[in-house]
Design a protein around this motif. Structure first.
Motif, short mmCIF file in Angstrom:
data_model
loop_
_atom_site.label_atom_id
_atom_site.label_comp_id
_atom_site.label_asym_id
_atom_site.label_seq_id
_atom_site.Cartn_x
_atom_site.Cartn_y
_atom_site.Cartn_z
N PHE A 23 0.82 -1.20 0.00
CA PHE A 23 0.00 0.00 0.00
C PHE A 23 0.86 1.26 0.00
O PHE A 23 0.59 2.21 -0.72
N PHE A 24 1.92 1.27 0.82
CA PHE A 24 2.78 2.44 0.93
C PHE A 24 3.98 2.41 -0.03
O PHE A 24 4.73 3.37 -0.11
N GLY A 25 4.18 1.29 -0.71
CA GLY A 25 5.28 1.18 -1.67
C GLY A 25 6.65 1.10 -1.02
O GLY A 25 7.62 1.64 -1.53
N ILE A 26 6.71 0.40 0.13
CA ILE A 26 7.98 0.22 0.83
C ILE A 26 8.25 -1.27 1.02
O ILE A 26 7.40 -2.10 0.69
N SER A 27 9.40 -1.58 1.56
CA SER A 27 9.78 -2.96 1.78
C SER A 27 8.99 -3.57 2.94
O SER A 27 8.78 -2.93 3.97
N SER A 28 8.56 -4.80 2.75
CA SER A 28 7.84 -5.47 3.83
C SER A 28 8.75 -5.75 5.02
O SER A 28 8.29 -5.86 6.15
N PHE A 29 10.04 -5.84 4.78
CA PHE A 29 11.01 -6.04 5.86
C PHE A 29 10.96 -4.86 6.84
O PHE A 29 10.99 -5.05 8.05
N ILE A 30 10.85 -3.65 6.31
CA ILE A 30 10.77 -2.45 7.14
C ILE A 30 9.51 -2.48 7.98
O ILE A 30 9.54 -2.18 9.18
N VAL A 31 8.40 -2.85 7.39
CA VAL A 31 7.12 -2.92 8.12
C VAL A 31 7.20 -3.97 9.23
O VAL A 31 6.76 -3.75 10.35
N ARG A 32 7.81 -5.10 8.92
CA ARG A 32 7.95 -6.15 9.93
C ARG A 32 8.86 -5.70 11.08
O ARG A 32 8.59 -6.02 12.24
N LEU A 33 9.91 -4.96 10.76
CA LEU A 33 10.78 -4.42 11.81
C LEU A 33 10.03 -3.45 12.71
O LEU A 33 10.19 -3.48 13.94
N ILE A 34 9.21 -2.61 12.11
CA ILE A 34 8.41 -1.67 12.91
C ILE A 34 7.46 -2.43 13.83
O ILE A 34 7.36 -2.10 15.02
N PHE A 35 6.80 -3.44 13.31
CA PHE A 35 5.91 -4.24 14.15
C PHE A 35 6.69 -4.95 15.26
O PHE A 35 6.21 -5.06 16.39
N PHE A 36 7.88 -5.43 14.96
CA PHE A 36 8.69 -6.14 15.95
C PHE A 36 9.13 -5.21 17.08
O PHE A 36 9.04 -5.56 18.25
N PHE A 37 9.62 -4.02 16.72
CA PHE A 37 10.16 -3.12 17.73
C PHE A 37 9.09 -2.36 18.51
O PHE A 37 9.40 -1.73 19.52
N THR A 38 7.85 -2.41 18.07
CA THR A 38 6.77 -1.75 18.81
C THR A 38 5.86 -2.75 19.51
O THR A 38 4.76 -2.41 19.93
N SER A 39 6.32 -3.99 19.63
CA SER A 39 5.51 -4.98 20.33
C SER A 39 5.55 -4.69 21.83
O SER A 39 6.48 -4.07 22.31
#
Length: 59
Positions: A23-39
């Motif tokens: 949707f945002f046109g970015i890497s899914s790795f970045i999104v997964r990192l954000i989810f990981f570090f904000t758990s």
């Protein structure tokens, strides 16, 4: 108009992070990192999105 959907090709569990990345046109790795570090708060966001988002229509 582009809609936020689950990814059908880039998924580890339900495709939520892959769908957000598409949707945002970015890497899914970045999104997964954000989810990981904000758990653990992101865990509940992920669960809600996995239930609320529709699957991407297959072509």
């Amino acid at each position: 108009m582009q809609r936020l959907t689950k990814s059908s090709s880039d998924k580890a569990l339900f495709g939520v992070c892959g769908g957000i990345a598409e949707f945002f046109g970015i890497s899914s790795f970045i999104v997964r990192l954000i989810f990981f570090f904000t758990s653990p708060a992101s865990f509940w966001v992920y669960v809600i999105l996995s239930l609320a988002l529709k699957n991407k229509p297959s072509l």
